[in-house]
Write a protein that holds these residues in place. Structure first.
Motif, PDB file in Angstrom:
ATOM      1  N   ARG A   3       0.641  -0.738   0.347  1.00  0.00           N
ATOM      2  CA  ARG A   3       0.279   0.463  -0.082  1.00  0.00           C
ATOM      3  C   ARG A   3       1.148   1.623  -0.471  1.00  0.00           C
ATOM      4  NH1 ARG A   3      -3.394   3.089   3.720  1.00  0.00           N
ATOM      5  NH2 ARG A   3      -5.156   3.814   2.528  1.00  0.00           N
ATOM      6  N   TYR A  53      -0.785  -7.658  12.297  1.00  0.00           N
ATOM      7  CA  TYR A  53      -1.376  -6.590  11.535  1.00  0.00           C
ATOM      8  C   TYR A  53      -2.041  -6.478  12.204  1.00  0.00           C
ATOM      9  CZ  TYR A  53      -4.754  -6.184   7.308  1.00  0.00           C
ATOM     10  OH  TYR A  53      -5.655  -5.419   6.009  1.00  0.00           O
ATOM     11  N   CYS A  68      -3.912   2.664  14.654  1.00  0.00           N
ATOM     12  CA  CYS A  68      -3.945   3.838  13.603  1.00  0.00           C
ATOM     13  C   CYS A  68      -5.557   3.950  13.893  1.00  0.00           C
ATOM     14  CB  CYS A  68      -4.435   3.299  12.263  1.00  0.00           C
ATOM     15  SG  CYS A  68      -2.466   2.583  11.744  1.00  0.00           S
ATOM     16  N   MET A  69      -6.574   3.408  14.620  1.00  0.00           N
ATOM     17  CA  MET A  69      -7.817   4.037  15.299  1.00  0.00           C
ATOM     18  C   MET A  69      -7.768   5.452  15.520  1.00  0.00           C
ATOM     19  SD  MET A  69      -9.075   0.085  15.876  1.00  0.00           S
ATOM     20  CE  MET A  69     -11.449   0.633  16.138  1.00  0.00           C
ATOM     21  N   ALA A  70      -8.783   5.627  15.591  1.00  0.00           N
ATOM     22  CA  ALA A  70      -8.723   7.255  15.568  1.00  0.00           C
ATOM     23  C   ALA A  70      -8.784   7.254  17.725  1.00  0.00           C
ATOM     24  CB  ALA A  70     -10.041   7.882  16.261  1.00  0.00           C
ATOM     25  N   ASP A  71      -9.825   6.219  18.173  1.00  0.00           N
ATOM     26  CA  ASP A  71      -9.596   6.226  19.496  1.00  0.00           C
ATOM     27  C   ASP A  71      -7.884   5.722  20.513  1.00  0.00           C
ATOM     28  OD1 ASP A  71     -11.705   7.610  19.754  1.00  0.00           O
ATOM     29  OD2 ASP A  71     -12.886   6.038  20.338  1.00  0.00           O
ATOM     30  N   ALA A  97      -3.702   7.017  16.563  1.00  0.00           N
ATOM     31  CA  ALA A  97      -5.214   7.291  15.822  1.00  0.00           C
ATOM     32  C   ALA A  97      -3.777   8.140  15.020  1.00  0.00           C
ATOM     33  CB  ALA A  97      -5.054   8.936  15.665  1.00  0.00           C
ATOM     34  N   VAL A  98      -2.698   6.899  14.581  1.00  0.00           N
ATOM     35  CA  VAL A  98      -1.880   7.124  13.684  1.00  0.00           C
ATOM     36  C   VAL A  98      -2.401   7.226  11.888  1.00  0.00           C
ATOM     37  CG1 VAL A  98       0.670   6.219  12.260  1.00  0.00           C
ATOM     38  CG2 VAL A  98      -0.256   5.937  14.835  1.00  0.00           C
ATOM     39  N   GLU A 154      -1.584   9.364   8.336  1.00  0.00           N
ATOM     40  CA  GLU A 154      -0.004   9.837   7.055  1.00  0.00           C
ATOM     41  C   GLU A 154       0.296  11.477   7.190  1.00  0.00           C
ATOM     42  OE1 GLU A 154       0.453  12.094   3.353  1.00  0.00           O
ATOM     43  OE2 GLU A 154      -1.042  11.485   4.083  1.00  0.00           O
ATOM     44  N   HIS A 155      -0.764  11.908   7.744  1.00  0.00           N
ATOM     45  CA  HIS A 155      -0.397  13.396   8.518  1.00  0.00           C
ATOM     46  C   HIS A 155       0.837  12.915   9.237  1.00  0.00           C
ATOM     47  CE1 HIS A 155      -4.864  14.949   7.319  1.00  0.00           C
ATOM     48  NE2 HIS A 155      -4.337  13.920   6.000  1.00  0.00           N
ATOM     49  N   LEU A 160     -12.965  -1.561  11.780  1.00  0.00           N
ATOM     50  CA  LEU A 160     -11.697  -1.237  11.201  1.00  0.00           C
ATOM     51  C   LEU A 160     -11.465  -0.474  11.007  1.00  0.00           C
ATOM     52  CD1 LEU A 160      -9.523  -4.187  13.418  1.00  0.00           C
ATOM     53  CD2 LEU A 160     -11.318  -2.883  14.626  1.00  0.00           C
ATOM     54  N   CYS A 163     -12.774   2.938  11.381  1.00  0.00           N
ATOM     55  CA  CYS A 163     -12.034   3.294  12.500  1.00  0.00           C
ATOM     56  C   CYS A 163     -10.616   4.314  12.336  1.00  0.00           C
ATOM     57  CB  CYS A 163     -12.265   2.927  13.650  1.00  0.00           C
ATOM     58  SG  CYS A 163     -14.186   1.922  13.733  1.00  0.00           S
ATOM     59  N   MET A 164     -10.062   3.795  11.162  1.00  0.00           N
ATOM     60  CA  MET A 164      -9.130   4.417  11.239  1.00  0.00           C
ATOM     61  C   MET A 164      -8.835   6.000  11.173  1.00  0.00           C
ATOM     62  SD  MET A 164      -7.063   1.252   9.310  1.00  0.00           S
ATOM     63  CE  MET A 164      -5.722   1.969   8.849  1.00  0.00           C
ATOM     64  N   ALA A 165      -7.626   6.544  11.598  1.00  0.00           N
ATOM     65  CA  ALA A 165      -7.621   7.846  11.371  1.00  0.00           C
ATOM     66  C   ALA A 165      -7.678   8.411  10.072  1.00  0.00           C
ATOM     67  CB  ALA A 165      -6.720   8.429  12.097  1.00  0.00           C
ATOM     68  N   ASP A 166      -7.056   7.655   9.071  1.00  0.00           N
ATOM     69  CA  ASP A 166      -7.226   8.188   7.833  1.00  0.00           C
ATOM     70  C   ASP A 166      -8.883   7.839   6.435  1.00  0.00           C
ATOM     71  OD1 ASP A 166      -4.779   9.734   8.416  1.00  0.00           O
ATOM     72  OD2 ASP A 166      -3.547   8.005   7.527  1.00  0.00           O
ATOM     73  N   ALA A 209     -12.054   7.774  10.773  1.00  0.00           N
ATOM     74  CA  ALA A 209     -11.979   8.177  12.081  1.00  0.00           C
ATOM     75  C   ALA A 209     -12.860   8.044  12.881  1.00  0.00           C
ATOM     76  CB  ALA A 209     -11.571   9.718  12.222  1.00  0.00           C
ATOM     77  N   VAL A 210     -13.984   6.864  12.583  1.00  0.00           N
ATOM     78  CA  VAL A 210     -14.958   7.065  13.996  1.00  0.00           C
ATOM     79  C   VAL A 210     -14.591   7.002  15.308  1.00  0.00           C
ATOM     80  CG1 VAL A 210     -17.283   6.389  14.551  1.00  0.00           C
ATOM     81  CG2 VAL A 210     -16.629   6.182  11.892  1.00  0.00           C
ATOM     82  N   SER A 211     -15.109   7.984  15.958  1.00  0.00           N
ATOM     83  CA  SER A 211     -14.512   7.061  17.708  1.00  0.00           C
ATOM     84  C   SER A 211     -15.910   7.797  18.441  1.00  0.00           C
ATOM     85  CB  SER A 211     -13.889   8.973  17.700  1.00  0.00           C
ATOM     86  OG  SER A 211     -13.117   9.256  18.976  1.00  0.00           O
ATOM     87  N   HIS A 227      -8.664  10.889   0.992  1.00  0.00           N
ATOM     88  CA  HIS A 227      -8.069  10.827   2.356  1.00  0.00           C
ATOM     89  C   HIS A 227      -7.004  12.368   1.595  1.00  0.00           C
ATOM     90  CE1 HIS A 227      -4.578  11.075   4.779  1.00  0.00           C
ATOM     91  NE2 HIS A 227      -4.300  10.567   4.279  1.00  0.00           N
ATOM     92  N   VAL A 228      -7.875  13.142   2.749  1.00  0.00           N
ATOM     93  CA  VAL A 228      -6.448  14.653   1.606  1.00  0.00           C
ATOM     94  C   VAL A 228      -5.042  14.640   2.582  1.00  0.00           C
ATOM     95  CG1 VAL A 228      -6.388  16.941   2.173  1.00  0.00           C
ATOM     96  CG2 VAL A 228      -8.360  16.184   1.758  1.00  0.00           C
ATOM     97  N   ARG A 229      -3.765  14.301   1.869  1.00  0.00           N
ATOM     98  CA  ARG A 229      -3.063  13.546   2.380  1.00  0.00           C
ATOM     99  C   ARG A 229      -2.490  15.307   2.809  1.00  0.00           C
ATOM    100  NH1 ARG A 229       0.102  10.595  -1.386  1.00  0.00           N
ATOM    101  NH2 ARG A 229      -1.526   9.194  -2.444  1.00  0.00           N
ATOM    102  N   LEU A 242      -8.685   1.308   1.219  1.00  0.00           N
ATOM    103  CA  LEU A 242      -8.399   1.054   2.580  1.00  0.00           C
ATOM    104  C   LEU A 242      -7.884   0.149   2.859  1.00  0.00           C
ATOM    105  CD1 LEU A 242     -12.585   1.180   3.604  1.00  0.00           C
ATOM    106  CD2 LEU A 242     -11.162   2.433   4.433  1.00  0.00           C
ATOM    107  N   PRO A 243      -7.265   0.304   4.468  1.00  0.00           N
ATOM    108  CA  PRO A 243      -5.589  -0.618   4.176  1.00  0.00           C
ATOM    109  C   PRO A 243      -6.366  -2.104   3.740  1.00  0.00           C
ATOM    110  CG  PRO A 243      -5.738   1.283   5.771  1.00  0.00           C
ATOM    111  CD  PRO A 243      -7.533   1.273   5.161  1.00  0.00           C
TER     112      PRO A 243
END
Lengths: 537, 537
Positions: A13, A196, A203-206, A209-210, A212-213, B200, B203-206, B209-211, B332-334, B356-357
């Protein structure tokens, strides 16, 4: 056909979608090496192919003795994507333990950083399975090793068009040994699927939250439980990575945060303390830093408060271990507390939090019953989940460490009304006084909050009447007068019941540490026993 | 023992750690029903046990015909946690299709909202496998159904202490049928593992980002591909959920956003358009809304710009389908574009983004070769991944839809230099003119940006010389004069080469829609063919 979950998916990816993002790596001479994921990915494929040409294939173990560098990060993906097992060895262990680990894992190849070659030369005669030594530089000065190669020459033999094999997700891909305080280290094996899923959790928001930014700075060593998973999370998201290289000082780390605009840094609590002190000496711009994750021991609330007030940096706390790859829980500031102010946040972040999605956790008292959610009754923490070990690698001690698929952590915690855990001690560090438990960690935290105390350790002293009683060892803060016993006793009495207060306070020059820099409570307990025999001071 | 990935893990996490969080559900009379996850979880366990007592077990299919309500959300977990399969049926399909779907899936029980009982009464005689009907209310007025029960009575029979069975992660747990434009709908089955991993990913930040900090408002129907996964993401994180209930209007949705402080809303593009118009009539406070996810068709750039400029609301775009559970890509806005301003963001968010990953994606031209990343050459999008179907449920059409484990989406896209895709058309909607492709979607988007155009559709008209030529159907904007052909031609000529411009422009009162509200291009192609036969206007 079920699509397999493996680290290769993250690699491909980032290769396809974030080739322009950077990896920055501090070198031994202090200069910064800098390249892009496009280069990284090309070299990882070459490296995997070079390993294959060496005869290394699925299931083979490849060891590393190295710092956090771009070459080590290349190994982090080349070895698992080939189907082999990346075995990161703790460079701070004793020679005997390193030799034991390499033999027990049956590693066939070993990558070593140049400054660690002397260690290896000393133990090379004891190694029974390692056939190939690759120095993570030019290989000069490693004459005493057999079959030695220079990394760049070795990598150059590989083909950048190498296609990775298709792998079963339950194959092992990583290995790490815990530094047991007694006996040989115990090995833990990680599967592709486990790492994995651990990566997705980070990377999950809670959780962390890793993104690309982010610009990630993993100071926690890559030889220490996958650098808490940050290298994998970086590749999964395309985050920029800054690697601190060999022997980074607190000043080096702060300089990197400022110059590379680091957003998230992870380090041992002791490093976090040093960084704060160094930052007070010379103030860097930490405005880019959204989070500093500290672990390895309890983070003093005072330190969390100072980072937040002085620099706006939020401290992240989690809990885990080698057996949990490593993260099992994470603190999370609930929506209801978002507007409750910094002190409420610190109270939450000083706890170890709630399980990451996928992890199951229970806290059982001595009778095997779940403790109530009163934050008072303590019990031992058990966890299980897709990335939690279910055994030690070929080790009879698995019998003691795992029960019905649950890992028995040996950590003692209370559970709050919100379900979050608060570690109070290691099982073996708890003080059992007259049938009740006293938490050494709670006493230490309070002692360290005293202005005249730099470090404090509390252990059990044998006692004829109560079986055990607490004794405190104190290191005076720089420039302060050694605190009196009465002063310390009153300090603690503000927060603890009388029978929790240590029977003795011993001011000392330094506290003993283990080979991996952790407080050596075993030696302190020996001193406590001697003092008990010698009678009152 | 490998820990199994299943939806139960999310359920038990919210039950243990977020019992105080709320679920709010708009009812038929407009009032709001409100309870907590503690109540929700208790009732879900009861419901699962009541189903078990009815004889329903692992693998059995349980159908729903319902709106987005708290009871429907109870079924979302009770059925999968029991090991049964939740089959959400699209209430907007024809009677014949609904009957076909229920029979083909071999559903044994059916839960139906009161206002949808008449539909069911009409088709009940055709149903071959459904033995139990449960009305999602009090069951009154469903006299024509056999074995009819009222939901609350039914649920009350279950035990709230019911313990879920241990389930293999590869078991099916969900099912949804695509609304094929010709022939019978095709069924897609989802596994526990697939929906777990899809959750999952959301919920990832990118991605989304559901929190736990979120308040989610899924307007996209729960009968439409798992409401895009939001109910599962809510439970996985402990997010507050607001359910819009039966027949929500744009005004209802906006009122809910304002009163419940919704942070993230997901809806069809057409609903997003209505919401914007309604918001202009009566301005609500949308300050809580961090994102509005629109899907089902291309979101006009103008709409994205207006939401951002007028209300600070970011539009989220993704791409997916019933076959992908549903999300496969996300915009995704880089990091590099974060400071590039709103227009750059809109350009990114108008695209369908990157996988998505876990998802693999390729865009192949007519020769089966990957298209270059020039954003010009178009090809068909193929995807595969842990939550992407590999077949249709007991359907010979699987042969056409899947190739070597890849789902052949039928969507035509270009690929930009950053690897993100931009949908240009459905394969069957592309216009093939003289051996070249013309994108109907691109022409439609540009026509709809014309101030006098409310709706536009472009289809292929048979042509003796070029094989096909584009023809545009136009609906005039309210209050505007019908635009002239010359005006429209000049409008398009600013952006497209001459041979792309439609040969004819037909102003019409309304465009034909399918039963599920999508543009019916098949009927437009029939009209185009008639017009071609009739000759020039």
């Amino acid at each position: 056909m079920v699509m397999q979950l493996n680290l290769r998916a993250f690699f491909e990816r980032v290769e396809a979608y974030f080739p322009e993002k950077e990896i920055v790596s501090r070198q031994a001479d202090g200069t910064l090496f800098r390249y892009r994921y496009a280069d990284y990915c090309r070299r990882v494929r070459q490296l995997a192919d070079a390993l294959r040409r060496l005869g290394i294939g699925p299931g083979d173990k490849v060891a590393t003795l190295g710092w956090n560098t771009y070459r080590h990060m290349e190994l982090y993906f080349a070895v698992p994507c080939l189907g082999a097992v990346l075995h990161t060895v703790n460079i701070r262990l004793s020679d005997d333990h390193i030799a034991y680990i390499l033999n027990h894992a049956e590693d066939v190849a070993l990558f070593v950083d140049p400054d660690l070659v002397p260690t290896l030369e000393r133990i090379a005669p004891q190694l029974r399975t390692v056939r190939h030594f690759i120095v993570l530089d030019d290989g000069a000065g490693a004459a005493a090793l057999p079959e030695v190669r220079a990394y760049e020459d070795f990598l150059a033999q590989g083909d950048a068009a190498f296609a990775y094999p298709v792998l079963d997700e339950n194959m092992p891909c990583g290995m790490c040994f815990t530094s047991a305080t007694t006996g040989d280290p115990k090995g833990v094996s990680y599967t592709q699927r486990g790492l994995y899923l651990h990566t997705l959790a980070l990377c999950m928001a809670d959780s962390l939250a890793v993104s690309e930014h982010d610009t990630l700075l993993p100071v926690v060593p890559m030889f220490h439980v996958n650098s808490w998973g940050l290298p994998y999370a970086a590749v999964a998201t395309g985050a920029k990575v800054v690697l601190p290289g060999p022997q980074p000082t607190a000043a080096d780390i702060l300089d990197l945060i400022e110059s590379e605009r680091v957003t998230f840094c992870a380090a041992a609590v002791t490093v976090g303390v040093q960084m704060y002190a160094q930052q007070r000496e010379r103030r860097r711009d930490l405005g880019s830093l959204r989070g500093l994750m500290l672990g390895g021991s309890a983070t003093p609330r005072a330190l969390m408060r100072r980072y937040l007030e002085d620099y706006g940096v939020h401290i992240y706390t989690a809990w885990g271990a080698t057996e949990a790859a490593p993260l099992a829980t994470i603190t999370h500031v609930r929506q209801a507390l978002l507007s409750a102010g910094p002190e409420a946040e610190i109270e939450v972040r000083a706890r170890q939090g709630i399980p990451l999605p996928g992890i199951e956790l229970k806290v059982l008292d001595a009778q095997g019953q779940p403790v109530p959610r009163d934050d008072e009754h303590a019990g031992e923490v058990y966890v299980r989940g897709p990335w939690v070990a279910t055994e030690y690698y070929r080790d009879a001690r698995s019998r003691d460490g795992f029960v019905d698929g649950w890992w028995k952590s040996g950590d003692i915690a209370t559970v709050g009304p919100d379900g979050s855990i608060r570690l109070v001690d290691r099982a073996k560090d708890l003080i059992k006084s007259g049938g009740e438990w006293i938490s050494s960690v709670d006493l230490e935290n309070e002692l360290m909050a005293h202005p005249a105390v730099a470090e404090a350790a509390v252990v059990a002293m044998p006692d004829a009447r109560w079986q055990e009683r607490p004794i405190a060892f104190i290191v005076t803060a720089p420039g302060a007068q050694p605190p009196s016993e009465e002063d310390l006793r009153q300090w603690l009495a503000r927060r603890f019941v009388k029978w929790w207060l240590p029977d003795r306070f011993v001011v000392t020059d330094a506290l003993p540490k283990t080979g991996v820099g952790k407080l050596d409570k075993r030696r302190l307990r020996e001193r406590a026993a001697e003092l008990a025999v010698a009678g009152p001071a």
